[in-house]
Enzyme design. Sequence first.
Site, PDB file in Angstrom:
ATOM      1  N   LYS A  61      -4.948 -10.803  21.593  1.00 41.19           N
ATOM      2  CA  LYS A  61      -3.491 -11.754  22.116  1.00 41.19           C
ATOM      3  C   LYS A  61      -3.786 -12.602  23.154  1.00 41.19           C
ATOM      4  O   LYS A  61      -3.273 -13.591  23.518  1.00 41.19           O
ATOM      5  CB  LYS A  61      -2.284 -11.052  22.116  1.00 41.19           C
ATOM      6  CG  LYS A  61      -1.721 -10.650  20.745  1.00 41.19           C
ATOM      7  CD  LYS A  61      -1.269 -11.554  19.959  1.00 41.19           C
ATOM      8  CE  LYS A  61      -0.637 -11.247  18.662  1.00 41.19           C
ATOM      9  NZ  LYS A  61       0.153 -12.174  17.712  1.00 41.19           N
ATOM     10  N   SER A 311      -8.685  -5.469  15.804  1.00 40.05           N
ATOM     11  CA  SER A 311      -7.770  -6.440  16.707  1.00 40.05           C
ATOM     12  C   SER A 311      -7.161  -5.993  17.832  1.00 40.05           C
ATOM     13  O   SER A 311      -6.726  -6.702  18.597  1.00 40.05           O
ATOM     14  CB  SER A 311      -6.832  -7.047  15.817  1.00 40.05           C
ATOM     15  OG  SER A 311      -6.036  -6.256  15.153  1.00 40.05           O
TER      16      SER A 311
END
Length: 409
Positions: A61, A311
Amino acid sequence: MSFRTTDPFHPLILDDVKGAQKMLSGVARCTPMEGSRYLSRLVGSPVHLKCENLQRTGSFKLRGAYVRIAGLRPEERAAGVVAASAGNHAQGVALASSLLGVRATVFMPLGAPLPKVAATREYGAEVRLHGQVVDETLAAAQEYARDTGAVFIHPFDHPDVIAGQGTVGLEVLEQCPEVRTILVGVGGGGLVAGVALGVKLLRPDVKVIGVQARGAAAYPPSLRAGRPVTVESPVTMADGIRVGRPGDVPFALVKEYVDDVVTVSEDALSSALLLCLERAKQVVEPAGASPVAALLSDPGAFRGPVVAVLSGGNVDPLLMQRVLRHGMVAAGRYLSLRVRLTDRPGALASLLGALSVADANVLDVSHVRTDPRLGLTEAEVELQLETKGPEHCEEVAAALRGAGYTVLG
Protein backbone atom coordinates in the site's frame (compact mmCIF):
# COMPACT_ATOMS: atom_id res chain seq x y z
CA MET A 1 5.81 12.32 -13.68
CA SER A 2 2.76 14.56 -13.57
CA PHE A 3 -0.47 12.67 -12.97
CA ARG A 4 -3.54 14.87 -13.14
CA THR A 5 -5.00 14.22 -9.74
CA THR A 6 -7.99 16.41 -10.56
CA ASP A 7 -9.06 13.83 -13.18
CA PRO A 8 -9.35 10.43 -11.50
CA PHE A 9 -10.48 8.80 -14.75
CA HIS A 10 -7.59 9.69 -17.04
CA PRO A 11 -6.43 6.60 -18.96
CA LEU A 12 -3.33 4.96 -17.54
CA ILE A 13 -0.45 4.04 -19.82
CA LEU A 14 2.76 2.09 -19.28
CA ASP A 15 4.76 5.31 -18.86
CA ASP A 16 2.65 6.10 -15.78
CA VAL A 17 3.77 2.88 -14.10
CA LYS A 18 7.38 3.40 -15.17
CA GLY A 19 7.23 6.96 -13.87
CA ALA A 20 5.85 5.69 -10.58
CA GLN A 21 8.77 3.27 -10.35
CA LYS A 22 11.23 6.14 -10.68
CA MET A 23 9.34 8.18 -8.11
CA LEU A 24 9.42 5.29 -5.63
CA SER A 25 13.17 4.72 -5.99
CA GLY A 26 14.65 5.08 -2.52
CA VAL A 27 11.17 5.18 -0.96
CA ALA A 28 9.67 1.72 -1.46
CA ARG A 29 11.79 -1.39 -1.24
CA CYS A 30 12.27 -3.65 -4.22
CA THR A 31 11.01 -6.59 -2.21
CA PRO A 32 12.69 -9.98 -2.52
CA MET A 33 11.44 -12.96 -4.47
CA GLU A 34 11.84 -16.35 -2.86
CA GLY A 35 11.47 -19.77 -4.45
CA SER A 36 9.19 -22.34 -2.82
CA ARG A 37 10.29 -25.97 -3.16
CA TYR A 38 7.06 -27.25 -1.64
CA LEU A 39 4.78 -25.30 -3.99
CA SER A 40 7.03 -26.02 -6.96
CA ARG A 41 6.67 -29.77 -6.33
CA LEU A 42 2.92 -29.35 -5.88
CA VAL A 43 2.45 -27.38 -9.11
CA GLY A 44 5.06 -29.27 -11.12
CA SER A 45 6.94 -26.15 -12.18
CA PRO A 46 8.85 -23.36 -10.39
CA VAL A 47 6.85 -21.21 -7.97
CA HIS A 48 8.25 -17.96 -6.59
CA LEU A 49 6.87 -15.75 -3.81
CA LYS A 50 7.02 -11.97 -4.31
CA CYS A 51 7.37 -10.84 -0.70
CA GLU A 52 5.50 -7.55 -0.43
CA ASN A 53 4.88 -8.53 3.18
CA LEU A 54 8.47 -7.32 3.68
CA GLN A 55 7.69 -3.90 2.19
CA ARG A 56 7.90 -0.81 4.40
CA THR A 57 4.71 -0.65 6.50
CA GLY A 58 4.26 -4.37 5.83
CA SER A 59 2.34 -4.20 2.55
CA PHE A 60 2.27 -2.89 -1.02
CA LYS A 61 0.00 0.00 0.00
CA LEU A 62 2.91 2.42 0.52
CA ARG A 63 3.58 2.39 -3.23
CA GLY A 64 0.22 3.73 -4.33
CA ALA A 65 -0.22 6.08 -1.38
CA TYR A 66 3.15 7.72 -1.97
CA VAL A 67 2.58 8.21 -5.71
CA ARG A 68 -0.89 9.66 -5.08
CA ILE A 69 0.24 12.14 -2.43
CA ALA A 70 3.42 13.08 -4.29
CA GLY A 71 1.25 14.03 -7.27
CA LEU A 72 -0.79 16.59 -5.31
CA ARG A 73 -0.49 20.27 -6.19
CA PRO A 74 1.11 22.54 -3.56
CA GLU A 75 -2.26 23.92 -2.42
CA GLU A 76 -3.61 20.38 -2.05
CA ARG A 77 -0.63 19.34 0.04
CA ALA A 78 -1.12 22.37 2.25
CA ALA A 79 -4.71 21.25 2.95
CA GLY A 80 -3.51 17.86 4.16
CA VAL A 81 -4.84 14.41 3.34
CA VAL A 82 -7.37 12.09 4.91
CA ALA A 83 -7.94 8.36 4.56
CA ALA A 84 -10.13 5.61 5.98
CA SER A 85 -8.73 2.16 6.63
CA ALA A 86 -8.64 -0.70 9.09
CA GLY A 87 -4.94 -1.30 8.54
CA ASN A 88 -2.64 -1.47 5.53
CA HIS A 89 -3.83 1.61 3.63
CA ALA A 90 -3.78 3.57 6.88
CA GLN A 91 -0.12 2.77 7.44
CA GLY A 92 0.80 3.43 3.82
CA VAL A 93 -0.83 6.87 3.85
CA ALA A 94 0.70 7.70 7.22
CA LEU A 95 4.27 6.91 6.17
CA ALA A 96 3.92 8.45 2.68
CA SER A 97 2.56 11.67 4.16
CA SER A 98 5.33 11.80 6.73
CA LEU A 99 8.01 11.34 4.06
CA LEU A 100 6.45 14.10 1.93
CA GLY A 101 5.82 16.52 4.79
CA VAL A 102 2.03 16.42 4.41
CA ARG A 103 -0.38 16.42 7.36
CA ALA A 104 -2.40 13.18 7.45
CA THR A 105 -5.57 12.26 9.31
CA VAL A 106 -6.60 8.61 9.22
CA PHE A 107 -10.00 7.36 10.32
CA MET A 108 -10.03 3.79 11.59
CA PRO A 109 -12.91 1.63 12.92
CA LEU A 110 -13.36 1.40 16.67
CA GLY A 111 -12.51 -2.30 16.51
CA ALA A 112 -9.30 -1.90 14.47
CA PRO A 113 -6.48 -4.08 15.83
CA LEU A 114 -4.42 -2.13 18.35
CA PRO A 115 -1.06 -2.92 16.69
CA LYS A 116 -2.30 -1.37 13.43
CA VAL A 117 -3.62 1.72 15.22
CA ALA A 118 -0.32 2.14 17.06
CA ALA A 119 1.73 1.67 13.88
CA THR A 120 -0.34 4.27 12.00
CA ARG A 121 0.26 6.80 14.77
CA GLU A 122 3.96 5.98 14.89
CA TYR A 123 4.23 6.64 11.13
CA GLY A 124 3.05 10.19 11.83
CA ALA A 125 -0.70 10.32 11.18
CA GLU A 126 -3.41 11.61 13.47
CA VAL A 127 -5.71 8.65 14.08
CA ARG A 128 -9.43 9.12 14.71
CA LEU A 129 -11.42 6.06 15.73
CA HIS A 130 -14.95 6.15 14.35
CA GLY A 131 -17.61 3.63 13.41
CA GLN A 132 -18.13 -0.05 13.98
CA VAL A 133 -17.64 -0.99 10.32
CA VAL A 134 -15.44 0.38 7.56
CA ASP A 135 -18.39 1.95 5.70
CA GLU A 136 -19.09 4.18 8.72
CA THR A 137 -15.40 5.01 8.98
CA LEU A 138 -15.27 5.86 5.28
CA ALA A 139 -18.28 8.18 5.57
CA ALA A 140 -16.63 10.01 8.48
CA ALA A 141 -13.41 10.48 6.51
CA GLN A 142 -15.28 11.83 3.49
CA GLU A 143 -17.23 14.22 5.68
CA TYR A 144 -13.94 15.41 7.19
CA ALA A 145 -12.59 16.00 3.68
CA ARG A 146 -15.63 18.10 2.76
CA ASP A 147 -15.45 20.13 5.97
CA THR A 148 -11.69 20.80 5.98
CA GLY A 149 -10.66 20.69 2.33
CA ALA A 150 -8.27 17.79 3.00
CA VAL A 151 -7.70 15.53 -0.02
CA PHE A 152 -9.30 12.12 0.36
CA ILE A 153 -6.83 9.35 -0.53
CA HIS A 154 -8.80 6.41 -1.85
CA PRO A 155 -7.22 2.99 -1.22
CA PHE A 156 -7.68 1.74 -4.81
CA ASP A 157 -10.02 3.83 -6.98
CA HIS A 158 -7.57 6.35 -8.44
CA PRO A 159 -5.06 6.11 -11.34
CA ASP A 160 -2.14 7.43 -9.28
CA VAL A 161 -2.67 4.70 -6.70
CA ILE A 162 -2.98 2.03 -9.39
CA ALA A 163 0.20 3.24 -11.12
CA GLY A 164 2.08 2.95 -7.83
CA GLN A 165 0.79 -0.56 -7.19
CA GLY A 166 1.72 -1.49 -10.77
CA THR A 167 5.40 -1.17 -9.91
CA VAL A 168 5.07 -4.58 -8.23
CA GLY A 169 4.47 -6.05 -11.69
CA LEU A 170 7.52 -4.35 -13.18
CA GLU A 171 9.67 -5.79 -10.38
CA VAL A 172 8.26 -9.27 -11.00
CA LEU A 173 9.29 -9.12 -14.66
CA GLU A 174 12.77 -7.91 -13.71
CA GLN A 175 13.27 -10.52 -11.00
CA CYS A 176 11.67 -13.46 -12.83
CA PRO A 177 11.78 -12.82 -16.60
CA GLU A 178 10.75 -16.43 -17.29
CA VAL A 179 7.42 -16.01 -15.43
CA ARG A 180 4.32 -17.31 -17.19
CA THR A 181 1.61 -16.72 -14.54
CA ILE A 182 1.27 -14.07 -11.82
CA LEU A 183 -1.27 -14.59 -9.03
CA VAL A 184 -2.50 -11.49 -7.18
CA GLY A 185 -4.99 -11.10 -4.33
CA VAL A 186 -7.98 -8.90 -5.17
CA GLY A 187 -10.15 -6.66 -3.01
CA GLY A 188 -11.08 -3.38 -4.66
CA GLY A 189 -8.71 -4.22 -7.50
CA GLY A 190 -5.98 -1.58 -7.31
CA LEU A 191 -3.07 -4.00 -7.04
CA VAL A 192 -4.16 -6.49 -9.69
CA ALA A 193 -5.14 -3.68 -12.07
CA GLY A 194 -1.73 -2.03 -11.74
CA VAL A 195 0.18 -5.29 -12.02
CA ALA A 196 -1.82 -6.36 -15.06
CA LEU A 197 -1.36 -3.01 -16.79
CA GLY A 198 2.41 -2.99 -16.29
CA VAL A 199 2.87 -6.66 -17.15
CA LYS A 200 0.53 -7.04 -20.13
CA LEU A 201 1.85 -3.98 -21.97
CA LEU A 202 5.37 -5.40 -21.71
CA ARG A 203 4.68 -9.14 -21.77
CA PRO A 204 1.24 -9.98 -23.19
CA ASP A 205 2.16 -13.69 -23.00
CA VAL A 206 2.17 -13.63 -19.19
CA LYS A 207 -1.16 -14.50 -17.57
CA VAL A 208 -2.32 -12.34 -14.66
CA ILE A 209 -4.84 -14.08 -12.40
CA GLY A 210 -6.74 -12.36 -9.60
CA VAL A 211 -7.69 -14.25 -6.44
CA GLN A 212 -10.67 -13.36 -4.24
CA ALA A 213 -12.05 -14.80 -1.03
CA ARG A 214 -15.22 -16.69 -1.91
CA GLY A 215 -17.30 -14.85 0.67
CA ALA A 216 -16.23 -11.44 -0.66
CA ALA A 217 -15.94 -12.07 -4.39
CA ALA A 218 -17.37 -9.01 -6.13
CA TYR A 219 -15.29 -9.27 -9.32
CA PRO A 220 -16.69 -12.46 -10.91
CA PRO A 221 -20.31 -11.19 -10.94
CA SER A 222 -19.12 -7.72 -11.92
CA LEU A 223 -17.17 -9.07 -14.88
CA ARG A 224 -20.19 -11.10 -15.97
CA ALA A 225 -22.38 -7.99 -15.73
CA GLY A 226 -19.82 -5.79 -17.46
CA ARG A 227 -19.95 -3.22 -14.65
CA PRO A 228 -19.10 -3.05 -10.94
CA VAL A 229 -21.78 -4.68 -8.80
CA THR A 230 -22.00 -4.83 -5.04
CA VAL A 231 -21.78 -7.95 -2.90
CA GLU A 232 -23.84 -7.28 0.21
CA SER A 233 -22.17 -8.04 3.56
CA PRO A 234 -18.91 -9.59 2.32
CA VAL A 235 -17.56 -12.10 4.84
CA THR A 236 -14.01 -13.40 5.04
CA MET A 237 -11.14 -13.62 7.50
CA ALA A 238 -9.03 -11.84 4.84
CA ASP A 239 -9.87 -8.27 5.85
CA GLY A 240 -7.35 -6.86 3.37
CA ILE A 241 -9.52 -8.04 0.45
CA ARG A 242 -12.95 -7.79 2.11
CA VAL A 243 -14.37 -5.23 -0.31
CA GLY A 244 -18.00 -5.31 -1.41
CA ARG A 245 -17.68 -3.42 -4.70
CA PRO A 246 -14.87 -3.08 -7.26
CA GLY A 247 -13.50 0.39 -7.88
CA ASP A 248 -14.58 1.98 -11.15
CA VAL A 249 -11.02 2.77 -12.26
CA PRO A 250 -9.47 -0.63 -11.49
CA PHE A 251 -12.51 -2.48 -12.84
CA ALA A 252 -11.96 -1.08 -16.33
CA LEU A 253 -8.33 -2.23 -16.25
CA VAL A 254 -9.16 -5.64 -14.79
CA LYS A 255 -11.76 -6.15 -17.52
CA GLU A 256 -9.19 -5.31 -20.20
CA TYR A 257 -5.98 -6.87 -18.90
CA VAL A 258 -6.63 -9.55 -16.25
CA ASP A 259 -7.00 -13.07 -17.65
CA ASP A 260 -9.21 -14.50 -14.90
CA VAL A 261 -10.39 -14.00 -11.33
CA VAL A 262 -10.69 -17.17 -9.21
CA THR A 263 -12.06 -17.63 -5.70
CA VAL A 264 -10.76 -19.53 -2.68
CA SER A 265 -12.37 -20.85 0.48
CA GLU A 266 -11.66 -19.85 4.07
CA ASP A 267 -10.08 -23.28 4.64
CA ALA A 268 -7.71 -22.66 1.74
CA LEU A 269 -6.79 -19.22 3.06
CA SER A 270 -5.96 -20.52 6.53
CA SER A 271 -4.02 -23.48 5.10
CA ALA A 272 -2.06 -21.08 2.89
CA LEU A 273 -1.19 -18.83 5.82
CA LEU A 274 0.03 -21.85 7.77
CA LEU A 275 2.09 -23.05 4.80
CA CYS A 276 3.71 -19.63 4.34
CA LEU A 277 4.69 -19.60 7.99
CA GLU A 278 5.94 -23.19 8.24
CA ARG A 279 7.48 -23.79 4.82
CA ALA A 280 8.42 -20.33 3.52
CA LYS A 281 9.14 -18.71 6.92
CA GLN A 282 6.99 -15.75 5.87
CA VAL A 283 4.49 -14.03 8.16
CA VAL A 284 1.59 -13.27 5.84
CA GLU A 285 -1.91 -12.00 6.52
CA PRO A 286 -4.84 -13.98 5.05
CA ALA A 287 -5.29 -11.53 2.15
CA GLY A 288 -1.59 -11.80 1.35
CA ALA A 289 -1.80 -15.59 1.35
CA SER A 290 -4.69 -15.72 -1.12
CA PRO A 291 -2.47 -16.45 -4.19
CA VAL A 292 -0.96 -19.40 -2.31
CA ALA A 293 -4.49 -20.54 -1.43
CA ALA A 294 -5.27 -20.60 -5.15
CA LEU A 295 -2.25 -22.84 -5.78
CA LEU A 296 -3.27 -25.20 -2.98
CA SER A 297 -6.86 -25.34 -4.25
CA ASP A 298 -6.05 -26.12 -7.87
CA PRO A 299 -2.31 -26.65 -8.40
CA GLY A 300 -2.67 -27.84 -11.98
CA ALA A 301 -4.56 -24.75 -13.16
CA PHE A 302 -1.60 -22.41 -13.59
CA ARG A 303 1.17 -22.55 -16.18
CA GLY A 304 4.61 -22.14 -14.63
CA PRO A 305 6.85 -20.59 -13.70
CA VAL A 306 4.36 -18.98 -11.31
CA VAL A 307 4.85 -15.89 -9.15
CA ALA A 308 2.49 -15.52 -6.18
CA VAL A 309 2.38 -11.99 -4.76
CA LEU A 310 2.34 -12.04 -0.95
CA SER A 311 0.73 -8.62 -0.69
CA GLY A 312 0.95 -8.01 3.05
CA GLY A 313 2.04 -9.29 6.43
CA ASN A 314 0.15 -7.08 8.88
CA VAL A 315 -1.79 -9.75 10.71
CA ASP A 316 -3.22 -9.12 14.16
CA PRO A 317 -1.68 -11.61 16.65
CA LEU A 318 -5.12 -12.67 17.93
CA LEU A 319 -6.34 -13.29 14.38
CA MET A 320 -3.11 -15.14 13.62
CA GLN A 321 -3.78 -17.47 16.54
CA ARG A 322 -7.31 -18.24 15.32
CA VAL A 323 -6.30 -18.59 11.68
CA LEU A 324 -3.39 -20.89 12.46
CA ARG A 325 -5.67 -23.16 14.45
CA HIS A 326 -8.20 -23.10 11.60
CA GLY A 327 -5.40 -23.86 9.17
CA MET A 328 -4.23 -26.82 11.21
CA VAL A 329 -7.78 -28.18 11.30
CA ALA A 330 -8.08 -27.74 7.53
CA ALA A 331 -4.75 -29.53 7.07
CA GLY A 332 -5.87 -32.45 9.25
CA ARG A 333 -3.47 -31.52 12.01
CA TYR A 334 -6.15 -31.27 14.72
CA LEU A 335 -8.51 -34.08 15.66
CA SER A 336 -11.64 -33.76 17.81
CA LEU A 337 -12.91 -37.01 19.33
CA ARG A 338 -15.51 -38.16 21.83
CA VAL A 339 -14.58 -41.40 23.58
CA ARG A 340 -16.92 -43.40 25.80
CA LEU A 341 -15.37 -45.37 28.64
CA THR A 342 -16.16 -47.03 31.98
CA ASP A 343 -16.25 -44.49 34.79
CA ARG A 344 -13.73 -45.95 37.23
CA PRO A 345 -10.49 -44.75 38.86
CA GLY A 346 -7.58 -44.75 36.41
CA ALA A 347 -9.79 -44.89 33.28
CA LEU A 348 -8.76 -41.45 32.05
CA ALA A 349 -5.09 -42.19 32.70
CA SER A 350 -5.38 -45.37 30.65
CA LEU A 351 -6.99 -43.45 27.78
CA LEU A 352 -4.23 -40.83 27.81
CA GLY A 353 -1.69 -43.63 27.82
CA ALA A 354 -3.24 -45.10 24.69
CA LEU A 355 -3.04 -41.69 23.03
CA SER A 356 0.60 -41.41 24.01
CA VAL A 357 1.34 -44.75 22.34
CA ALA A 358 -0.44 -43.45 19.22
CA ASP A 359 1.86 -40.38 19.33
CA ALA A 360 -1.01 -37.85 19.53
CA ASN A 361 -0.53 -34.65 21.51
CA VAL A 362 -3.45 -33.88 23.83
CA LEU A 363 -4.42 -30.20 23.74
CA ASP A 364 -7.64 -30.24 25.73
CA VAL A 365 -9.70 -32.77 27.73
CA SER A 366 -13.32 -32.43 28.86
CA HIS A 367 -14.78 -35.14 31.10
CA VAL A 368 -18.58 -35.60 30.92
CA ARG A 369 -20.36 -37.78 33.52
CA THR A 370 -23.87 -36.31 33.71
CA ASP A 371 -25.58 -36.84 30.37
CA PRO A 372 -28.85 -38.71 29.77
CA ARG A 373 -27.15 -40.62 26.93
CA LEU A 374 -24.71 -42.23 29.37
CA GLY A 375 -25.26 -45.36 31.42
CA LEU A 376 -24.80 -45.41 35.16
CA THR A 377 -21.17 -46.58 34.94
CA GLU A 378 -20.23 -44.71 31.77
CA ALA A 379 -18.40 -41.45 31.13
CA GLU A 380 -17.57 -39.57 27.98
CA VAL A 381 -14.33 -37.73 27.26
CA GLU A 382 -14.09 -34.98 24.65
CA LEU A 383 -10.55 -34.68 23.31
CA GLN A 384 -8.76 -32.05 21.23
CA LEU A 385 -5.62 -33.62 19.74
CA GLU A 386 -2.72 -32.38 17.66
CA THR A 387 -1.73 -34.88 14.98
CA LYS A 388 0.70 -35.19 12.07
CA GLY A 389 -1.92 -35.06 9.34
CA PRO A 390 -5.02 -36.83 7.95
CA GLU A 391 -3.45 -40.29 7.86
CA HIS A 392 -2.28 -39.95 11.46
CA CYS A 393 -5.82 -38.92 12.48
CA GLU A 394 -7.12 -42.20 11.11
CA GLU A 395 -4.33 -44.12 12.83
CA VAL A 396 -5.13 -42.51 16.21
CA ALA A 397 -8.83 -43.33 15.94
CA ALA A 398 -8.03 -46.91 14.88
CA ALA A 399 -5.60 -47.31 17.78
CA LEU A 400 -8.26 -46.25 20.28
CA ARG A 401 -10.81 -48.65 18.81
CA GLY A 402 -8.17 -51.37 18.88
CA ALA A 403 -7.67 -50.68 22.58
CA GLY A 404 -11.37 -51.30 23.20
CA TYR A 405 -12.67 -47.73 23.33
CA THR A 406 -15.89 -46.56 21.72
CA VAL A 407 -14.91 -43.64 19.48
CA LEU A 408 -17.83 -41.39 18.61
CA GLY A 409 -16.00 -38.92 16.35
